[in-house]
Design a protein around this motif. Structure first.
Motif, PDB file in Angstrom:
ATOM      1  N   ALA A   9       5.604   6.489  12.891  1.00  0.00           N
ATOM      2  CA  ALA A   9       5.377   7.588  13.089  1.00  0.00           C
ATOM      3  C   ALA A   9       5.231   8.312  10.826  1.00  0.00           C
ATOM      4  O   ALA A   9       4.750   8.828  10.427  1.00  0.00           O
ATOM      5  N   ARG A  10       6.354   7.195  10.511  1.00  0.00           N
ATOM      6  CA  ARG A  10       6.644   7.371   9.045  1.00  0.00           C
ATOM      7  C   ARG A  10       4.853   6.331   8.652  1.00  0.00           C
ATOM      8  O   ARG A  10       4.682   7.184   7.472  1.00  0.00           O
ATOM      9  N   GLY A  11       4.479   5.503   8.804  1.00  0.00           N
ATOM     10  CA  GLY A  11       3.207   4.828   8.294  1.00  0.00           C
ATOM     11  C   GLY A  11       2.346   5.542   8.753  1.00  0.00           C
ATOM     12  O   GLY A  11       1.719   6.180   6.937  1.00  0.00           O
ATOM     13  N   LEU A  12       2.536   6.630   9.976  1.00  0.00           N
ATOM     14  CA  LEU A  12       1.186   7.727   9.417  1.00  0.00           C
ATOM     15  C   LEU A  12       1.060   8.784   8.404  1.00  0.00           C
ATOM     16  O   LEU A  12       0.114   8.900   7.867  1.00  0.00           O
ATOM     17  N   VAL A  13       2.597   9.085   8.592  1.00  0.00           N
ATOM     18  CA  VAL A  13       3.073   9.701   7.524  1.00  0.00           C
ATOM     19  C   VAL A  13       2.291   9.982   6.034  1.00  0.00           C
ATOM     20  O   VAL A  13       2.013  10.321   5.381  1.00  0.00           O
ATOM     21  N   ASP A  14       2.829   9.054   5.650  1.00  0.00           N
ATOM     22  CA  ASP A  14       2.356   7.352   4.160  1.00  0.00           C
ATOM     23  C   ASP A  14       1.061   7.890   4.130  1.00  0.00           C
ATOM     24  O   ASP A  14       0.124   8.303   3.426  1.00  0.00           O
ATOM     25  N   GLU A  15       0.542   7.394   5.528  1.00  0.00           N
ATOM     26  CA  GLU A  15      -1.449   6.993   4.721  1.00  0.00           C
ATOM     27  C   GLU A  15      -1.953   8.546   4.618  1.00  0.00           C
ATOM     28  O   GLU A  15      -3.132   9.043   4.002  1.00  0.00           O
ATOM     29  N   ALA A  16      -1.032   9.664   5.193  1.00  0.00           N
ATOM     30  CA  ALA A  16      -1.910  11.026   5.330  1.00  0.00           C
ATOM     31  C   ALA A  16      -1.738  11.561   4.033  1.00  0.00           C
ATOM     32  O   ALA A  16      -2.816  11.873   3.705  1.00  0.00           O
ATOM     33  N   ARG A  17      -0.179  11.314   3.376  1.00  0.00           N
ATOM     34  CA  ARG A  17       0.033  12.165   2.143  1.00  0.00           C
ATOM     35  C   ARG A  17      -1.192  10.725   1.640  1.00  0.00           C
ATOM     36  O   ARG A  17      -1.411  11.780   0.515  1.00  0.00           O
ATOM     37  N   ASN A  18      -1.366   9.902   1.073  1.00  0.00           N
ATOM     38  CA  ASN A  18      -2.406   9.555   0.490  1.00  0.00           C
ATOM     39  C   ASN A  18      -3.643   9.387   0.734  1.00  0.00           C
ATOM     40  O   ASN A  18      -4.840   9.461  -0.354  1.00  0.00           O
ATOM     41  N   ASN A  19      -4.246   9.905   2.039  1.00  0.00           N
ATOM     42  CA  ASN A  19      -5.726   9.385   2.137  1.00  0.00           C
ATOM     43  C   ASN A  19      -6.308  11.075   2.633  1.00  0.00           C
ATOM     44  O   ASN A  19      -7.491  11.317   2.875  1.00  0.00           O
ATOM     45  N   SER A  20      -4.970  12.004   2.621  1.00  0.00           N
ATOM     46  CA  SER A  20      -6.040  13.018   3.261  1.00  0.00           C
ATOM     47  C   SER A  20      -5.034  14.619   2.500  1.00  0.00           C
ATOM     48  O   SER A  20      -4.724  14.228   2.332  1.00  0.00           O
ATOM     49  N   THR A  21      -6.427  15.656   2.825  1.00  0.00           N
ATOM     50  CA  THR A  21      -5.561  16.855   2.205  1.00  0.00           C
ATOM     51  C   THR A  21      -5.388  17.582   3.443  1.00  0.00           C
ATOM     52  O   THR A  21      -4.516  19.387   3.393  1.00  0.00           O
ATOM     53  N   GLY A  22      -5.044  17.290   4.043  1.00  0.00           N
ATOM     54  CA  GLY A  22      -4.899  18.302   5.755  1.00  0.00           C
ATOM     55  C   GLY A  22      -4.206  17.560   6.905  1.00  0.00           C
ATOM     56  O   GLY A  22      -4.418  15.904   6.943  1.00  0.00           O
TER      57      GLY A  22
END
Length: 481
Positions: free
Chosen positions: A235-248
């Motif tokens: 889940a932390r990996g997805l959070v990191d990816e979301a912060r790097n590549n997504s605005t929502g």
């Protein structure tokens, strides 16, 4: 009972997708046929009902089909994972008294155990095996031997019958309408295997993710994933990816199930804001299945909230003398569920300790409020004794997680001949986070229960299942002294 549900799912919708294996889609009819043919081939090879068989299969699809085939002919299987050293697999095979190992490489068999290396493509194409008559299987026959870590370093072996597997599946709070699951935990861990088997039992679709060929987010998109079961590290990996590549939110329509009950508020908030607002934290055990679950509203209840126990599940909180405590008081849990096992495979002493009078004693510490909310402080084995003062790692972690810049943290003891357990804290944090300020923050809020030292790391050491590697932490403490 458990494998019969797969037959029923096939009858309800033979053309529905059961498995996405990379780019291949396997229907329920194809899966059922493959399971039957492999079961027939196993019988021809000399495997008989009642045998205990090891599985050492790197291919996830072959692994699941082999597990179902063994259950269909009345054999129990145990995972001999390729990520474990050969001596560990050999010890487990000896403890389980295996008659055979089903593997995909001839070098995989432990000494003194026969080996079956099926030609899966040939078996699955052999229509003659459709005529094999399979034996009837009792619901009380042992279907698998699940392993979980033990406090002594010796793995616990949990025997689960067809009926217990099915009852745990019904209690697991899976959605009722058709869903597509992605569980990135390897099927060579029981926690991963269980998710896929339960979804197939209920007639859903499941995605076998190959991390080498496609990213997790791409797998979600490609196969229309609606439910994800992940460890906190994933889940932390997805959070990191979301912060790097997504605005929502990265996956706003995915329902995420997180395993690992003490998941802090910081991670919960990050998941809701960056990945999906639809997540829940699962509290359960191999010995009894799901016990309780908590959704995003857990943040309003404070640290450690597990939600409410599921219907038909009993949880009581006891004092040190085994007396039931009043609501709101902290003590050790005892639990009873419809899918609970009776004990361990080869450990009478541990069975007597953890299973008594129809109850399971998991060693967890927490409280149950008057309105039925369940809170977890941690494991009794993890509670630190600092010169007679009881210190909960969960309490330290809840405070530290609220400090700006902390990404991940774990509290653990440093053994002292004088003071007993000296609390330490390991943290992974943003580059600007001030360790001295964090230590003062903890002392101001925890007093004597605050960590005496903070170890800053790039990332917390975790094993392949996503759990904290405490031995590695102790090594890091000694090398950073």
């Amino acid at each position: 009972m458990f494998t019969e549900q797969l037959r029923r799912a096939t009858l309800r919708g033979p053309d529905r997708i059961a498995l996405f294996d990379n780019d291949a889609a396997v229907s329920y009819a194809q899966l059922d046929r493959s399971v039957h043919r492999l079961a027939g081939a196993m019988l021809q090879s000399g495997i008989v009902p009642g045998d205990r068989v090891g599985l050492t299969l790197r291919n996830a699809c072959h692994h699941l089909i082999a597990a179902l085939a063994l259950m269909r002919i009345g054999c129990a299987h145990v995972i001999l994972a390729t990520h474990d050293p050969r001596p560990v697999r050999a010890e487990l095979a000896a403890r389980c008294r295996l008659s055979c190992v089903v593997a995909d490489q001839s070098s995989d068999a432990p000494d003194q155990v026969s080996l079956l290396v099926p030609d899966f493509d040939r078996v699955f194409a052999d229509a003659g095996l459709d005529r094999t008559s399979l034996p009837s299987v009792e619901n009380e026959s042992v279907a698998l031997l699940a392993t979980s870590s033990g406090s002594t370093g010796r793995a616990k072996i949990v025997p689960l019958t067809q009926r217990q597997l099915y009852n745990q599946t019904l209690a697991a709070n899976w959605p009722q309408s058709p869903q597509t699951l992605c569980c990135p935990i390897s099927v060579q861990f029981y926690a991963g295997q269980r998710q896929h088997l339960q979804m197939l039992c209920l007639g859903h679709a499941t995605v076998l993710w190959d991390r080498v060929k496609v990213s997790l987010v791409e797998a979600f998109s490609r196969h229309g994933v609606t439910v994800a079961s992940l460890s906190s590290a994933q889940a932390r990996g997805l959070v990191d990816e979301a912060r790097n590549n997504s605005t929502g939110p990265l996956l706003p329509h995915v329902r995420m199930r997180l395993f690992g009950s003490l998941i802090g508020q910081t991670l919960r908030e990050a998941i809701r804001e960056t990945v999906t607002p639809n997540f829940e934290v699962i509290y359960g055990a191999t010995e009894c299945g799901l016990i309780a679950w908590a959704g995003p509203e857990a943040e309003q209840e404070g640290p450690g909230w597990l939600g409410r126990p599921q219907a038909g599940i009993s949880v009581e909180v006891l004092d040190d003398d085994g007396r039931q405590l009043a609501p709101g008081e902290t003590g050790t849990f005892r639990i009873r569920t419809p899918g609970m096992v009776d004990g361990y495979f080869d450990d009478d002493a541990l069975t007597a300790k953890m299973f008594r009078n129809g109850w399971f004693y998991p060693g967890d510490v927490g409280r149950l409020t008057s309105d039925g909310l369940l809170f977890l402080d941690g494991r009794a084995d993890d509670i630190m004794n600092l010169s007679g003062v009881k210190v909960s790692p969960a309490e330290i972690q809840a405070v530290a997680e609220a400090f700006p810049g902390v990404i991940d943290c774990v509290a653990f003891p440093l053994r002292s001949a004088v003071h007993g357990d000296v609390p330490l804290l390991a943290v992974a944090a943003d580059s600007g986070m001030d360790v001295a300020a964090l230590l003062k923050y903890c002392r101001d809020r925890l007093g004597i229960r605050a960590p005496r030292r903070i170890l800053r790391l790039d990332r917390l050491p975790r094993n392949a299942a996503g759990k904290i590697d405490y031995r590695e932490l102790q090594i890091l403490v000694s090398t950073n002294s």
